[in-house]
Scaffold this motif. Structure first.
Motif, PDB file in Angstrom:
ATOM      1  N   TRP A   6      29.046 -42.508   7.528  1.00  0.00           N
ATOM      2  CA  TRP A   6      29.405 -42.291   6.126  1.00  0.00           C
ATOM      3  C   TRP A   6      28.819 -43.391   5.241  1.00  0.00           C
ATOM      4  O   TRP A   6      28.374 -43.132   4.119  1.00  0.00           O
ATOM      5  N   SER A   7      28.803 -44.650   5.775  1.00  0.00           N
ATOM      6  CA  SER A   7      28.326 -45.774   4.959  1.00  0.00           C
ATOM      7  C   SER A   7      26.810 -45.744   4.794  1.00  0.00           C
ATOM      8  O   SER A   7      26.278 -46.243   3.797  1.00  0.00           O
ATOM      9  N   GLN A   8      26.097 -45.165   5.759  1.00  0.00           N
ATOM     10  CA  GLN A   8      24.652 -45.004   5.612  1.00  0.00           C
ATOM     11  C   GLN A   8      24.352 -44.075   4.437  1.00  0.00           C
ATOM     12  O   GLN A   8      23.452 -44.331   3.635  1.00  0.00           O
ATOM     13  N   LYS A   9      25.115 -42.999   4.363  1.00  0.00           N
ATOM     14  CA  LYS A   9      24.903 -42.030   3.277  1.00  0.00           C
ATOM     15  C   LYS A   9      25.351 -42.609   1.931  1.00  0.00           C
ATOM     16  O   LYS A   9      24.714 -42.380   0.894  1.00  0.00           O
ATOM     17  N   LYS A  10      26.437 -43.380   1.948  1.00  0.00           N
ATOM     18  CA  LYS A  10      26.901 -44.015   0.714  1.00  0.00           C
ATOM     19  C   LYS A  10      25.886 -45.036   0.221  1.00  0.00           C
ATOM     20  O   LYS A  10      25.585 -45.121  -0.977  1.00  0.00           O
ATOM     21  N   ALA A  11      25.327 -45.808   1.154  1.00  0.00           N
ATOM     22  CA  ALA A  11      24.314 -46.792   0.776  1.00  0.00           C
ATOM     23  C   ALA A  11      23.107 -46.103   0.152  1.00  0.00           C
ATOM     24  O   ALA A  11      22.553 -46.584  -0.846  1.00  0.00           O
ATOM     25  N   TYR A  12      22.704 -44.983   0.740  1.00  0.00           N
ATOM     26  CA  TYR A  12      21.575 -44.230   0.176  1.00  0.00           C
ATOM     27  C   TYR A  12      21.866 -43.815  -1.270  1.00  0.00           C
ATOM     28  O   TYR A  12      21.010 -43.942  -2.149  1.00  0.00           O
ATOM     29  N   GLU A  13      23.076 -43.330  -1.539  1.00  0.00           N
ATOM     30  CA  GLU A  13      23.439 -42.910  -2.893  1.00  0.00           C
ATOM     31  C   GLU A  13      23.380 -44.096  -3.869  1.00  0.00           C
ATOM     32  O   GLU A  13      22.846 -43.975  -4.978  1.00  0.00           O
ATOM     33  N   GLN A  14      23.929 -45.240  -3.440  1.00  0.00           N
ATOM     34  CA  GLN A  14      23.952 -46.412  -4.312  1.00  0.00           C
ATOM     35  C   GLN A  14      22.540 -46.944  -4.576  1.00  0.00           C
ATOM     36  O   GLN A  14      22.199 -47.287  -5.712  1.00  0.00           O
ATOM     37  N   LEU A  15      21.726 -46.988  -3.531  1.00  0.00           N
ATOM     38  CA  LEU A  15      20.352 -47.457  -3.692  1.00  0.00           C
ATOM     39  C   LEU A  15      19.545 -46.520  -4.584  1.00  0.00           C
ATOM     40  O   LEU A  15      18.719 -46.963  -5.387  1.00  0.00           O
ATOM     41  N   SER A  16      19.794 -45.235  -4.448  1.00  0.00           N
ATOM     42  CA  SER A  16      19.070 -44.247  -5.258  1.00  0.00           C
ATOM     43  C   SER A  16      19.364 -44.426  -6.741  1.00  0.00           C
ATOM     44  O   SER A  16      18.482 -44.261  -7.594  1.00  0.00           O
ATOM     45  N   LYS A  17      20.599 -44.786  -7.064  1.00  0.00           N
ATOM     46  CA  LYS A  17      20.957 -45.039  -8.467  1.00  0.00           C
ATOM     47  C   LYS A  17      20.160 -46.216  -9.019  1.00  0.00           C
ATOM     48  O   LYS A  17      19.700 -46.187 -10.168  1.00  0.00           O
ATOM     49  N   GLN A  18      20.008 -47.237  -8.208  1.00  0.00           N
ATOM     50  CA  GLN A  18      19.263 -48.416  -8.662  1.00  0.00           C
ATOM     51  C   GLN A  18      17.783 -48.099  -8.843  1.00  0.00           C
ATOM     52  O   GLN A  18      17.149 -48.579  -9.785  1.00  0.00           O
ATOM     53  N   LEU A  19      17.238 -47.296  -7.947  1.00  0.00           N
ATOM     54  CA  LEU A  19      15.838 -46.897  -8.079  1.00  0.00           C
ATOM     55  C   LEU A  19      15.608 -46.126  -9.378  1.00  0.00           C
ATOM     56  O   LEU A  19      14.587 -46.307 -10.054  1.00  0.00           O
ATOM     57  N   LYS A  20      16.561 -45.293  -9.729  1.00  0.00           N
ATOM     58  CA  LYS A  20      16.445 -44.520 -10.967  1.00  0.00           C
ATOM     59  C   LYS A  20      16.441 -45.439 -12.186  1.00  0.00           C
ATOM     60  O   LYS A  20      15.694 -45.224 -13.146  1.00  0.00           O
ATOM     61  N   ILE A  21      17.257 -46.500 -12.119  1.00  0.00           N
ATOM     62  CA  ILE A  21      17.300 -47.461 -13.226  1.00  0.00           C
ATOM     63  C   ILE A  21      15.936 -48.120 -13.409  1.00  0.00           C
ATOM     64  O   ILE A  21      15.421 -48.238 -14.528  1.00  0.00           O
ATOM     65  N   VAL A  22      15.335 -48.550 -12.291  1.00  0.00           N
ATOM     66  CA  VAL A  22      14.036 -49.213 -12.364  1.00  0.00           C
ATOM     67  C   VAL A  22      12.965 -48.255 -12.862  1.00  0.00           C
ATOM     68  O   VAL A  22      12.141 -48.590 -13.724  1.00  0.00           O
ATOM     69  N   THR A  23      12.972 -47.032 -12.350  1.00  0.00           N
ATOM     70  CA  THR A  23      11.936 -46.055 -12.707  1.00  0.00           C
ATOM     71  C   THR A  23      12.007 -45.671 -14.181  1.00  0.00           C
ATOM     72  O   THR A  23      10.977 -45.523 -14.845  1.00  0.00           O
ATOM     73  N   GLU A  24      13.230 -45.524 -14.698  1.00  0.00           N
ATOM     74  CA  GLU A  24      13.402 -45.048 -16.073  1.00  0.00           C
ATOM     75  C   GLU A  24      13.350 -46.173 -17.101  1.00  0.00           C
ATOM     76  O   GLU A  24      13.306 -45.902 -18.298  1.00  0.00           O
ATOM     77  N   ARG A  25      13.366 -47.424 -16.629  1.00  0.00           N
ATOM     78  CA  ARG A  25      13.334 -48.539 -17.566  1.00  0.00           C
ATOM     79  C   ARG A  25      11.986 -48.611 -18.263  1.00  0.00           C
ATOM     80  O   ARG A  25      10.939 -48.524 -17.633  1.00  0.00           O
ATOM     81  N   LYS A  26      12.002 -48.788 -19.553  1.00  0.00           N
ATOM     82  CA  LYS A  26      10.761 -48.915 -20.326  1.00  0.00           C
ATOM     83  C   LYS A  26      10.294 -50.364 -20.278  1.00  0.00           C
ATOM     84  O   LYS A  26      11.053 -51.291 -20.495  1.00  0.00           O
TER      85      LYS A  26
END
Length: 612
Positions: A591-611
């Motif tokens: 469960w924690s592997q999948k939770k970590a993936y979700e949390q990391l994905s949110k951070q990647l989105k922040i970096v990608t969408e940052r101007k």
């Protein structure tokens, strides 16, 4: 006996290869891409026998990766071509642990590997090697054929049920998932093997394997190594002997398998005995004519699915750096590249295969992801004079740079995020501090933040906790204790909280001593170094994300180290720190592997969408 029906062997060209001649590729097994290393025979003397190395599973396969790799290299150097590979749904192969008839696909991959190796190398005889469950599967697969020359088995589970019982026993002593949390896709009958999924169907299929019930000789010759004097390989030895298999049985431990797995060592004595045994048997056996192989086999070094494509790359740097790059479909690709740095002493697939699964899931979202083997780990050899499995090396930063330059300059990606667990987190942090060409770092359960101190003889001094304490000021400890938000966790930490108080007092004494000696005033800059470095990164607008299991030993001391600068870090949008409960350092609860993936994905989105 169920005899295996041979498939048509496909042939395809080798392009990239390691310095030892080994060729990585994806072998097509009835539509599933199985990641494989072919080790052609080296030297002038070519033997008329080839060896397929049958992998074990789960944490055992992760810890024994160096042993399998080195045996293949050693055998090839003596003229024996070898093939090693990941079963479908494991390692770098295509597939999921939830795929139907998974065990049957594993056995098909062994059969296909035998046919592929015989066809490519042109040898007359093919033998199988395996350790633990790999040995069990090798013997079972051999019993389904009539053309396996020899079995080389080390500590096989005599049955699938034995393996499952061992997994259950291991799981019973692991208390990481205290809240017994299950992932959303958990199914009735699922179980966990220290971070790896076992479905009900797979477990039931595995339970049908019993080597004591083999009714016909699976091979002409066998070399069987006992795990120790208390293990039950003698039963299998008796079965093989009664089936008129020419057997050599080492009934006492040649190597300590527990030590080999715990330290990820090379079983040199086992390797030497196997090579000597093969050479002796070669002299005694009749000479079979060496077959001529078909046209050189074009080996598939990249493949594509609807949601991603993958390719193997060797990047020039001292030794050839080996990496696998996962590309998104062209129509959804974005401008962000991710580099996953080896965690701990494990190869590029990541502990619990997380790196492989995350890379493919992120590629389906548009990211380009490299999972790398730094020098001395996985399939990249150590640099000259460097020991295997050595973490926290300064030279690793150059290896990270080479992979990033490939993402940025060769593939044209504009933003780069570096991520890793444990040792990979350390290298991600250190690289960010030395490079201007990075946009974010994702640190999962970092254990060390600063370069290890060394004595004159090169040995590390201070473990990671001691080093962090030694660079945390008394004022930082005070600010940590007076923050009421920390009081609830102080109670939960128990003795660790007392240790925090103790080290705060020791730091007060040390700083008073330093202040009393003007010559040492210059050394005061070492205090709160970890926090200062994180502030430096946020000032450079590098996105810093730290994900920590709340049971990490270093976490209380890290929080204390941040205390003086926590308000400043919390004000910036470039720093986020989160904790996970009911898990451990390697995120073994699924469960924690999948939770970590979700949390990391949110951070990647922040970096990608940052101007910018």
């Amino acid at each position: 006996m169920t005899e295996y029906a041979k498939p048509k062997v496909q042939t395809i060209p080798a392009i990239a290869h390691a310095d030892d001649g080994a060729i990585p590729f994806w072998m097509d097994v009835e539509g599933t891409k199985v990641f494989t290393w072919y080790h052609p025979a080296q030297g002038q003397e070519k033997q008329n026998q080839a060896i397929v190395l049958c992998n074990t599973f789960g944490s055992e396969a992760m810890l024994l990766h160096p042993a399998y790799r080195q045996l293949a290299i050693d055998l090839a150097a003596q003229g024996y071509p070898c093939l090693r590979f990941d079963y479908p749904g494991t390692g770098d192969s295509q597939g999921s642990p939830r795929a139907p008839e998974l065990l049957a696909s594993w056995l098909r991959s062994i059969h296909h590997a035998v046919d592929f190796l015989r066809n490519e190398s042109g040898v007359a005889r093919v033998s199988l090697f395996g350790i633990l469950l790999g040995a069990t599967l090798a013997a079972h697969a051999a019993s389904q054929r009539k053309d396996i020359h020899a079995l080389l088995l080390w500590a096989p589970y005599i049955s699938g049920k034995n393996f499952l019982r061992a997994v259950k026993l291991q799981s019973s002593v692991i208390t990481a998932n205290t809240d017994n949390i299950r992932p959303a896709d958990w199914c009735d009958g699922d179980s966990e093997a220290f971070g790896f999924l076992l479905t009900k169907e797979f477990s039931q299929a595995l339970s049908t394997i019993n080597l004591n019930k083999i009714s016909e000789a699976p091979c002409k010759q066998a070399y069987l190594f006992a795990r120790d004097t208390s293990s039950n390989e003698a039963k299998l030895a008796k079965v093989l002997s009664e089936l008129n298999t020419e057997l050599t049985f080492e009934d006492t431990a040649v190597e300590d398998l527990s030590a080999i797995t715990a330290e990820m060592q090379i079983p040199t004595a086992i390797n030497q005995k196997i090579i000597s045994w093969l050479q002796d048997k070669e002299k005694q056996s009749s000479t079979d004519a060496i077959q001529s192989s078909s046209d050189p086999m074009p080996l598939e070094q990249q493949y594509a699915t609807d949601s991603f494509s993958e390719e193997v790359v060797f990047l020039d740097h001292h030794e050839k750096l080996f990496s696998i790059i996962t590309h998104p479909p062209i129509e959804i690709g974005n401008n962000t590249g991710i580099l996953l740095v080896n965690g701990g002493s494990n190869h590029r697939v990541g502990i619990n295969r997380n790196y492989t699964e995350w890379a493919r899931a992120w590629a389906a979202q548009g990211y380009t992801v490299t999972r790398m083997d730094i020098c001395g780990l996985g399939d990249t050899p150590p640099q000259k004079g460097q020991a295997r499995n050595t973490l926290y090396l300064d030279s690793t930063l150059e290896e990270v740079r080479v992979n990033i330059e490939h993402l940025r300059n060769t593939l044209g990606l504009q933003k780069i995020v570096v991520a890793g667990l444990c040792g990979g987190a350390y290298q991600s942090l250190r690289f960010a501090l030395t490079s201007q060409k990075i946009d974010g770092i994702l640190l999962i359960n970092p254990l060390r933040f600063q370069k290890p101190l060394k004595l004159e003889d090169g040995r590390n001094t201070h473990n990671s906790v001691q080093q962090l304490i030694a660079t945390t000021s008394f004022l930082a400890f005070v600010l940590f204790f007076i923050n009421y938000k920390n009081w609830s966790t102080l109670k939960r930490w128990g003795r660790t909280s007392l240790s925090l108080v103790k080290h705060a007092c020791l730091q007060l004494l040390q700083q008073l001593k330093d202040l009393a000696q003007p010559k040492k005033w210059g050394t005061l800059s070492r205090y709160n170094l970890a926090a200062k470095e994180l502030v430096t990164l946020t000032k450079r607008e590098i996105h810093v994300y730290i994900l920590c299991s709340n049971t990490e030993v270093i976490l209380p001391f890290f929080k204390a180290a941040l205390a003086r600068y926590r308000r400043k870090l919390n004000k910036t949008p470039y720093f986020i720190m989160e904790e996970l409960s009911s898990t451990n350092h390697i995120l073994s609860p699924i469960w924690s592997q999948k939770k970590a993936y979700e949390q990391l994905s949110k951070q990647l989105k922040i970096v990608t969408e940052r101007k910018d």
